[in-house]
Enzyme design. Structure first.
Site, PDB file in Angstrom:
ATOM      1  N   GLU A  17       0.952  -1.146   0.071  1.00 17.70           N
ATOM      2  CA  GLU A  17      -0.165  -0.259  -0.102  1.00 17.70           C
ATOM      3  C   GLU A  17       0.785   1.276  -0.096  1.00 17.70           C
ATOM      4  O   GLU A  17       0.274   2.374  -0.415  1.00 17.70           O
ATOM      5  CB  GLU A  17      -0.973   0.136   1.244  1.00 17.70           C
ATOM      6  CG  GLU A  17      -2.073  -0.952   1.149  1.00 17.70           C
ATOM      7  CD  GLU A  17      -3.058  -0.509   0.140  1.00 17.70           C
ATOM      8  OE1 GLU A  17      -3.322   0.694  -0.050  1.00 17.70           O
ATOM      9  OE2 GLU A  17      -3.591  -1.255  -0.567  1.00 17.70           O
ATOM     10  N   LEU A  28       7.632   3.962   3.140  1.00 17.51           N
ATOM     11  CA  LEU A  28       8.131   4.636   4.390  1.00 17.51           C
ATOM     12  C   LEU A  28       9.374   5.055   4.339  1.00 17.51           C
ATOM     13  O   LEU A  28      10.402   4.400   3.728  1.00 17.51           O
ATOM     14  CB  LEU A  28       7.967   3.710   5.567  1.00 17.51           C
ATOM     15  CG  LEU A  28       8.087   4.325   7.028  1.00 17.51           C
ATOM     16  CD1 LEU A  28       9.125   5.167   7.291  1.00 17.51           C
ATOM     17  CD2 LEU A  28       6.635   5.025   7.259  1.00 17.51           C
ATOM     18  N   LYS A  58       5.346   8.806   5.351  1.00 15.06           N
ATOM     19  CA  LYS A  58       4.422   7.529   4.929  1.00 15.06           C
ATOM     20  C   LYS A  58       3.685   7.999   3.467  1.00 15.06           C
ATOM     21  O   LYS A  58       2.811   8.765   3.590  1.00 15.06           O
ATOM     22  CB  LYS A  58       3.372   7.186   5.973  1.00 15.06           C
ATOM     23  CG  LYS A  58       3.089   5.886   5.750  1.00 15.06           C
ATOM     24  CD  LYS A  58       2.258   5.385   7.090  1.00 15.06           C
ATOM     25  CE  LYS A  58       1.728   4.094   6.944  1.00 15.06           C
ATOM     26  NZ  LYS A  58       0.995   3.375   8.202  1.00 15.06           N
ATOM     27  N   ASP A  77      -4.406  -4.207  13.012  1.00 11.19           N
ATOM     28  CA  ASP A  77      -3.219  -4.958  12.445  1.00 11.19           C
ATOM     29  C   ASP A  77      -2.313  -5.100  13.351  1.00 11.19           C
ATOM     30  O   ASP A  77      -0.945  -4.757  13.155  1.00 11.19           O
ATOM     31  CB  ASP A  77      -2.595  -4.284  10.978  1.00 11.19           C
ATOM     32  CG  ASP A  77      -1.650  -4.857  10.469  1.00 11.19           C
ATOM     33  OD1 ASP A  77      -1.475  -6.332  10.271  1.00 11.19           O
ATOM     34  OD2 ASP A  77      -1.059  -4.384   9.396  1.00 11.19           O
TER      35      ASP A  77
HETATM   36  N1  LIG Z   1       7.124   6.888  12.902  1.00  8.98           N
HETATM   37  C1  LIG Z   1       8.230   6.129  12.669  1.00  8.98           C
HETATM   38  N2  LIG Z   1       9.414   6.268  12.887  1.00  8.98           N
HETATM   39  C2  LIG Z   1      10.483   5.202  12.650  1.00  8.98           C
HETATM   40  N3  LIG Z   1       9.956   4.293  11.835  1.00  8.98           N
HETATM   41  C3  LIG Z   1       8.885   4.157  11.289  1.00  8.98           C
HETATM   42  C4  LIG Z   1       7.834   5.148  11.807  1.00  8.98           C
HETATM   43  N4  LIG Z   1       6.750   4.699  11.040  1.00  8.98           N
HETATM   44  C5  LIG Z   1       7.101   3.381  10.534  1.00  8.98           C
HETATM   45  N5  LIG Z   1       8.223   3.266  10.579  1.00  8.98           N
HETATM   46  C6  LIG Z   1       9.218   2.071   9.946  1.00  8.98           C
HETATM   47  O1  LIG Z   1       8.472   1.778   8.842  1.00  8.98           O
HETATM   48  C7  LIG Z   1       7.571   0.529   8.785  1.00  8.98           C
HETATM   49  C8  LIG Z   1       6.509   0.562   7.987  1.00  8.98           C
HETATM   50  O2  LIG Z   1       5.791   1.700   8.597  1.00  8.98           O
HETATM   51  P1  LIG Z   1       4.019   0.924   8.777  1.00  8.98           P
HETATM   52  O3  LIG Z   1       3.557   2.304   9.324  1.00  8.98           O
HETATM   53  O4  LIG Z   1       4.195  -0.137   9.501  1.00  8.98           O
HETATM   54  O5  LIG Z   1       3.595   0.852   7.483  1.00  8.98           O
HETATM   55  P2  LIG Z   1       3.091  -0.525   6.549  1.00  8.98           P
HETATM   56  O6  LIG Z   1       1.625   0.064   6.480  1.00  8.98           O
HETATM   57  O7  LIG Z   1       3.930  -0.367   5.124  1.00  8.98           O
HETATM   58  O8  LIG Z   1       3.252  -1.440   7.234  1.00  8.98           O
HETATM   59  C9  LIG Z   1       7.744   0.099  10.220  1.00  8.98           C
HETATM   60  O9  LIG Z   1       7.559  -1.441  10.399  1.00  8.98           O
HETATM   61  C10 LIG Z   1       8.797   0.676  10.792  1.00  8.98           C
HETATM   62  O10 LIG Z   1      10.068  -0.216  10.727  1.00  8.98           O
HETATM   63 MG   LIG Z   2       3.072  -1.902   9.128  1.00  9.30          MG
END
Ligand SMILES: Nc1ncnc2c1ncn2[C@@H]1O[C@H](COP(=O)(O)OP(=O)(O)O)[C@@H](O)[C@H]1O
Ligand SMILES: [Mg+2]
Length: 261
Positions: free
Chosen positions: A37, A40, A55, A160
């Site tokens: 989707e 990051l 994101k 999730d």
């Molecule tokens: N605010 C943040 N600070 C640091 N790392 C982040 C942050 N948000 C996400 N990540 C990293 O990016 C990865 C993917 O982000 P996530 O929000 O889980 O999106 P997805 O929907 O792709 O799973 C996370 O598992 C983490 O490793």
């Molecule tokens: Mg995730």
């Protein structure tokens, strides 16, 4: 001398970047993860020393464009709203710095540390014994249970819950003790893109069930200490006992379904 972001980023990313990431004034973005989707990126916000997570949900060519736009906007606004509510109600999640729902991005506070998945796996190494006596690992399990309990107590269902969707933020430099082997710190719940409001015990139970199943498949050798998560959850808010009772029903249904194939 410094290349513009678009120059620097172009060879590393084969995909178009959102405009905000091609701003020559900000730090070149680093692609951290690439999911179905979204992506990051790590970059900076306003000042070069303020790291942030961007994101980005790119357009999906396989979806009808109008529907895709609507879905992207909805998810970004929903995630931002829920993050804001969590912070208001005292749950540790990343702050929202900025967003552009039409362009498909959400800019968040950068959380230092690693996803809890990584901490658990590093700790386990290839050990097969003594896991149920690992007090530090069990302490981490309890922190997870407390964080999930807090989230449910303020009326949020994650949707999730996995050990990849929570970060372990280490204590700030200087205060870290040696023996902790990377298990000290606070849990920060992330990825609330599928989250919603929910005060029904059934929804809470399903949230816990998702975590339980994900945990079992990601960390099969640590399944024996998952109960610590539920124990801490139970202590974290008044209604927790009812949700745990429901969890037993949800497990039964899950088992029946898998028997039917
Ligand atoms: N605010 C943040 N600070 C640091 N790392 C982040 C942050 N948000 C996400 N990540 C990293 O990016 C990865 C993917 O982000 P996530 O929000 O889980 O999106 P997805 O929907 O792709 O799973 C996370 O598992 C983490 O490793
Ligand atoms: Mg995730």
């Amino acid at each position: 001398m410094a290349a513009t972001v678009s120059d620097a980023a172009a060879p590393a990313h084969q995909f178009p970047l959102p405009k905000i990431l091609t701003n020559p004034a900000s730090t070149p973005p680093t692609l951290i993860t690439q999911g179905a989707e979204g992506r990051l990126y790590k970059t900076t916000y306003l000042r070069p020393d303020t790291a942030c997570a961007l994101k980005y949900r790119p357009p999906k060519p396989w979806r009808h464009p109008a529907l895709d736009q609507r879905l992207t906007r909805h998810r970004i606004l929903s995630e931002a709203r829920i993050l804001a509510k969590c912070r208001r109600d005292g749950l540790r999640v990343p702050s929202v710095y900025a967003l552009d729902e039409s362009a498909g991005w959400l800019m968040l506070e950068w959380i230092e540390g690693t996803p809890v998945r990584v901490n658990i796996n590093n700790r386990l190494g290839n050990r097969t014994e003594g896991i149920e006596d690992d007090e530090q690992l069990k302490d981490l399990m309890r922190k997870i249970g407390t964080a999930v309990g807090k989230m449910h107590s303020i009326g949020i269902i994650h949707g999730d819950l996995t050990t990849s969707n929570m970060m372990l933020k280490p204590p700030s430099a200087g205060s870290q003790s040696d023996g902790a082997a990377g298990l000290e710190g606070e849990i920060v719940i992330i990825d609330l893109g599928l989250a919603g409001g929910g005060v029904h015990d059934e929804d809470r139970a399903v949230d816990l069930y998702v975590l339980e199943r994900a945990f079992g498949s990601t960390h099969p050798r640590a399944e024996c200490i998952f109960d610590e998560v539920l124990e801490a959850y139970k202590k974290s808010f008044k209604q927790a006992g009812v949700a745990l009772k429901k969890l037993e029903e949800v497990r039964m249904r899950g088992r029946k379904r898998s028997m039917l194939g």
